[in-house]
Motif scaffolding. Structure first.
Motif, PDB file in Angstrom:
ATOM      1  N   LYS A  86       0.830  -1.198   0.000  1.00  0.00           N
ATOM      2  CA  LYS A  86       0.000   0.000   0.000  1.00  0.00           C
ATOM      3  C   LYS A  86       0.866   1.250   0.000  1.00  0.00           C
ATOM      4  CE  LYS A  86      -3.749  -2.229   2.565  1.00  0.00           C
ATOM      5  NZ  LYS A  86      -4.575  -2.172   3.800  1.00  0.00           N
ATOM      6  N   SER A  87       0.321   2.325  -0.566  1.00  0.00           N
ATOM      7  CA  SER A  87       1.069   3.589  -0.619  1.00  0.00           C
ATOM      8  C   SER A  87       1.329   4.142   0.777  1.00  0.00           C
ATOM      9  CB  SER A  87       0.293   4.621  -1.449  1.00  0.00           C
ATOM     10  OG  SER A  87      -1.008   4.830  -0.905  1.00  0.00           O
ATOM     11  N   VAL A  88       0.385   3.884   1.710  1.00  0.00           N
ATOM     12  CA  VAL A  88       0.560   4.342   3.092  1.00  0.00           C
ATOM     13  C   VAL A  88       1.760   3.651   3.724  1.00  0.00           C
ATOM     14  CG1 VAL A  88      -0.458   4.427   5.393  1.00  0.00           C
ATOM     15  CG2 VAL A  88      -1.888   4.866   3.388  1.00  0.00           C
ATOM     16  N   ASP A  89       1.880   2.344   3.489  1.00  0.00           N
ATOM     17  CA  ASP A  89       3.013   1.596   4.027  1.00  0.00           C
ATOM     18  C   ASP A  89       4.329   2.057   3.415  1.00  0.00           C
ATOM     19  OD1 ASP A  89       1.381   0.081   5.647  1.00  0.00           O
ATOM     20  OD2 ASP A  89       1.146  -1.534   4.201  1.00  0.00           O
ATOM     21  N   LEU A  90       4.290   2.376   2.134  1.00  0.00           N
ATOM     22  CA  LEU A  90       5.500   2.854   1.453  1.00  0.00           C
ATOM     23  C   LEU A  90       5.969   4.179   2.034  1.00  0.00           C
ATOM     24  CD1 LEU A  90       7.567   2.444  -0.789  1.00  0.00           C
ATOM     25  CD2 LEU A  90       6.004   3.642  -2.357  1.00  0.00           C
ATOM     26  N   ILE A  91       5.027   5.087   2.269  1.00  0.00           N
ATOM     27  CA  ILE A  91       5.360   6.387   2.869  1.00  0.00           C
ATOM     28  C   ILE A  91       5.917   6.180   4.270  1.00  0.00           C
ATOM     29  CG2 ILE A  91       4.415   8.565   3.726  1.00  0.00           C
ATOM     30  CD1 ILE A  91       2.378   8.431   1.421  1.00  0.00           C
ATOM     31  N   LEU A  92       5.309   5.268   5.013  1.00  0.00           N
ATOM     32  CA  LEU A  92       5.770   4.981   6.373  1.00  0.00           C
ATOM     33  C   LEU A  92       7.208   4.441   6.352  1.00  0.00           C
ATOM     34  CD1 LEU A  92       5.051   4.768   9.401  1.00  0.00           C
ATOM     35  CD2 LEU A  92       4.273   2.440   8.932  1.00  0.00           C
ATOM     36  N   ILE A  93       7.476   3.526   5.460  1.00  0.00           N
ATOM     37  CA  ILE A  93       8.821   2.949   5.353  1.00  0.00           C
ATOM     38  C   ILE A  93       9.846   4.025   5.032  1.00  0.00           C
ATOM     39  CG2 ILE A  93      10.279   1.451   3.933  1.00  0.00           C
ATOM     40  CD1 ILE A  93       7.819  -0.403   3.690  1.00  0.00           C
ATOM     41  N   ILE A  94       9.518   4.916   4.117  1.00  0.00           N
ATOM     42  CA  ILE A  94      10.440   5.989   3.731  1.00  0.00           C
ATOM     43  C   ILE A  94      10.732   6.911   4.912  1.00  0.00           C
ATOM     44  CG2 ILE A  94      10.702   8.061   2.299  1.00  0.00           C
ATOM     45  CD1 ILE A  94       9.086   6.596   0.128  1.00  0.00           C
ATOM     46  N   LEU A  95       9.674   7.322   5.628  1.00  0.00           N
ATOM     47  CA  LEU A  95       9.843   8.229   6.768  1.00  0.00           C
ATOM     48  C   LEU A  95      10.678   7.590   7.881  1.00  0.00           C
ATOM     49  CD1 LEU A  95       6.266   9.795   7.056  1.00  0.00           C
ATOM     50  CD2 LEU A  95       8.349  10.948   6.325  1.00  0.00           C
ATOM     51  N   LEU A  96      10.356   6.357   8.228  1.00  0.00           N
ATOM     52  CA  LEU A  96      11.084   5.682   9.299  1.00  0.00           C
ATOM     53  C   LEU A  96      12.525   5.399   8.894  1.00  0.00           C
ATOM     54  CD1 LEU A  96       8.495   3.100  10.731  1.00  0.00           C
ATOM     55  CD2 LEU A  96       8.807   5.512  11.274  1.00  0.00           C
ATOM     56  N   SER A  97      12.726   5.025   7.647  1.00  0.00           N
ATOM     57  CA  SER A  97      14.082   4.710   7.175  1.00  0.00           C
ATOM     58  C   SER A  97      14.966   5.947   7.152  1.00  0.00           C
ATOM     59  CB  SER A  97      14.023   4.086   5.773  1.00  0.00           C
ATOM     60  OG  SER A  97      13.296   2.882   5.788  1.00  0.00           O
ATOM     61  N   ILE A  98      14.424   7.069   6.711  1.00  0.00           N
ATOM     62  CA  ILE A  98      15.192   8.317   6.694  1.00  0.00           C
ATOM     63  C   ILE A  98      15.598   8.705   8.108  1.00  0.00           C
ATOM     64  CG2 ILE A  98      15.059  10.806   6.267  1.00  0.00           C
ATOM     65  CD1 ILE A  98      13.354  10.204   3.823  1.00  0.00           C
ATOM     66  N   GLY A  99      14.635   8.635   9.034  1.00  0.00           N
ATOM     67  CA  GLY A  99      14.938   8.976  10.422  1.00  0.00           C
ATOM     68  C   GLY A  99      16.008   8.078  11.002  1.00  0.00           C
ATOM     69  N   ALA A 100      15.896   6.756  10.760  1.00  0.00           N
ATOM     70  CA  ALA A 100      16.878   5.804  11.289  1.00  0.00           C
ATOM     71  C   ALA A 100      18.250   6.021  10.676  1.00  0.00           C
ATOM     72  CB  ALA A 100      16.408   4.375  11.017  1.00  0.00           C
ATOM     73  N   PHE A 101      18.295   6.223   9.368  1.00  0.00           N
ATOM     74  CA  PHE A 101      19.577   6.415   8.666  1.00  0.00           C
ATOM     75  C   PHE A 101      20.281   7.674   9.169  1.00  0.00           C
ATOM     76  CE2 PHE A 101      21.949   8.287   5.105  1.00  0.00           C
ATOM     77  CZ  PHE A 101      22.871   7.264   4.871  1.00  0.00           C
ATOM     78  N   GLN A 102      19.535   8.769   9.259  1.00  0.00           N
ATOM     79  CA  GLN A 102      20.128  10.027   9.731  1.00  0.00           C
ATOM     80  C   GLN A 102      20.591   9.896  11.169  1.00  0.00           C
ATOM     81  OE1 GLN A 102      20.905  12.439   7.933  1.00  0.00           O
ATOM     82  NE2 GLN A 102      19.543  12.609   6.177  1.00  0.00           N
ATOM     83  N   GLY A 103      19.812   9.203  12.001  1.00  0.00           N
ATOM     84  CA  GLY A 103      20.205   9.030  13.396  1.00  0.00           C
ATOM     85  C   GLY A 103      21.521   8.294  13.527  1.00  0.00           C
ATOM     86  N   ILE A 104      21.712   7.248  12.734  1.00  0.00           N
ATOM     87  CA  ILE A 104      22.952   6.467  12.787  1.00  0.00           C
ATOM     88  C   ILE A 104      24.135   7.296  12.288  1.00  0.00           C
ATOM     89  CG2 ILE A 104      24.153   4.480  11.797  1.00  0.00           C
ATOM     90  CD1 ILE A 104      21.410   3.051  11.769  1.00  0.00           C
ATOM     91  N   ILE A 105      23.951   7.998  11.186  1.00  0.00           N
ATOM     92  CA  ILE A 105      25.033   8.815  10.611  1.00  0.00           C
ATOM     93  C   ILE A 105      25.451   9.918  11.567  1.00  0.00           C
ATOM     94  CG2 ILE A 105      25.666  10.407   8.754  1.00  0.00           C
ATOM     95  CD1 ILE A 105      25.590   7.485   7.914  1.00  0.00           C
ATOM     96  N   TYR A 106      24.471  10.697  12.041  1.00  0.00           N
ATOM     97  CA  TYR A 106      24.792  11.805  12.951  1.00  0.00           C
ATOM     98  C   TYR A 106      25.357  11.293  14.268  1.00  0.00           C
ATOM     99  CZ  TYR A 106      22.376  15.129   9.893  1.00  0.00           C
ATOM    100  OH  TYR A 106      21.993  15.922   8.835  1.00  0.00           O
ATOM    101  N   GLY A 107      24.826  10.173  14.758  1.00  0.00           N
ATOM    102  CA  GLY A 107      25.339   9.597  15.999  1.00  0.00           C
ATOM    103  C   GLY A 107      26.798   9.203  15.866  1.00  0.00           C
ATOM    104  N   ALA A 108      27.154   8.596  14.724  1.00  0.00           N
ATOM    105  CA  ALA A 108      28.543   8.193  14.491  1.00  0.00           C
ATOM    106  C   ALA A 108      29.465   9.408  14.439  1.00  0.00           C
ATOM    107  CB  ALA A 108      28.643   7.401  13.193  1.00  0.00           C
TER     108      ALA A 108
END
Length: 371
Positions: A2-24
């Motif tokens: 579903k498009s809702v799930d796709l949007i959710l995956i994108i939002l959560l993935s961006i947040g997680a990726f940025q958190g790991i990069i900035y944390g490092a």
């Protein structure tokens, strides 16, 4: 998908990726606040971990499989890490002591309890009797109700409140002096996370009283989207200020130097008031130096160390007080605020406005309302 799930995956993935990069990045930077940055990095890592878990669940993983048993809950550590981040930021010499580890007890309890509850799946055969009393009701409370999220939010509210009190009443420090405005972003972060936690708890209560925990509206996707946004924003805030220092090191003085600078400070205050030197719009450090027959660098050092003010700020404070006194005198009722400012020593409207805004935090017109 579903498009809702796709949007959710994108939002959560961006947040997680940025958190790991900035944390490092924050872990690598050596600075006065390196220890505090470690706590901030830990917050970002734990937020990212949670976002990755939720992203996997959207794909259908981590639901009663091998990884479900391995990946435990760490929701009760956020408040503790945030509190120690603030505490170590406002106290550059802060290091964890043995008594501080008591604050990590909630997450230890959560880990043990989470492991216990998930282990019940090995005994469950579809009947209530296959589980112990504690296992059954613990599983019900843990898996079918947002127990862990409510406790996590309450811990966040508790620790953000403690952090706000710490920021409001900074501990006395001999070696360091706060640089004005450098803690504003910390206040914003704490305030936003506290509001997020409060709104979340209220949402859960609404869900409990009106939907019987059936809506999944306040402890499902919305909270993790909010967490992703906060993770991204928190990472940017920390990254952009990773080189900043909120304090400057105060030079330690000998008793002889201390007495000398205190004597100079008394002389500065005395001559400024008795001769109204601040009314001179052309007043400079050199002028004051000649009047006191003291070297300019000693005057600057005395102002910074004893009075804890810059020369310009000190003079402008005296001028503003003069304007306030003039406004109280009925004979000046026919004069404008700017005319009184010129008479007090300001040489332009712009310099007057800037000084009042910097020192009082309010516009010049507020000088009349405070009388």
């Amino acid at each position: 998908m579903k498009s809702v799930d796709l949007i959710l995956i994108i939002l959560l993935s961006i947040g997680a990726f940025q958190g790991i990069i900035y944390g490092a990045i924050l872990c690598q930077k050596k600075s006065m606040h390196f220890y505090a940055n470690r706590f901030l990095a830990a917050i970002l890592f734990f937020f990212s971990y949670r976002l990755i878990v939720e992203t996997c669940k959207v794909f259908g993983y981590l639901r009663y499989d091998f990884w479900y048993q391995i990946l435990l809950e760490y929701n009760w550590i956020y408040g503790t890490l945030l509190f120690f981040f603030v505490k170590s930021y406002v106290q550059p010499d802060f290091r964890l002591k043995r008594k501080d580890y008591i604050h990590f007890l909630p997450v230890i309890i959560e880990i043990i309890w989470s492991f216990f509850i998930k282990s019940q799946n090995f005994y469950w055969d579809g009947t209530r009797e296959s589980l112990s009393w504690l296992g059954y009701y613990g599983y019900m409370a843990w898996m079918l109700y947002p127990t862990m999220y409510i406790i996590s939010s309450m811990l966040l509210i508790y620790y953000t409140t403690r952090a706000q009190k710490l920021l409001k009443h900074l501990p006395q420090q001999v070696k360091y002096q706060l640089i004005q405005g450098k803690l504003d972003w910390i206040n914003r972060v704490v305030r936003v996370i506290k509001i997020f936690a409060i709104v979340y708890v209220l949402g859960i209560l609404i869900d409990y009283f009106f939907f019987n925990f059936a809506s999944n509206l306040f402890y499902g996707h919305p909270v993790f989207i909010g967490m992703a946004i906060i993770t991204y924003w928190l990472g940017i805030e920390g990254f952009s200020r990773r080189k900043d220092e909120a304090f400057k090191i105060v030079q330690q003085l000998s008793d002889k130097e201390q007495k000398q600078l205190e004597k100079i400070a008394v002389g500065i205050q005395k001559i400024m008031i008795e001769e109204s030197l601040y009314k001179d719009p052309e007043l400079t450090l050199s002028t004051l130096s000649r009047k006191l027959k003291t070297k300019p660098y000693l005057i600057t050092k005395s102002l910074n160390t004893i009075l804890q003010k810059k020369f310009t700020d000190y003079v402008n404070e005296l001028r503003i007080e003069e304007v306030k006194r003039a406004l109280q005198d009925p004979k000046n009722n026919n004069y404008t605020l700017l005319a009184l400012a010129y008479d007090a020593g300001f040489n332009s409207k712009a310099s007057f406005n800037r000084a009042v805004k910097k020192i009082t935090g309010k516009p010049p017109s507020s000088l009349k309302s405070t009388l």
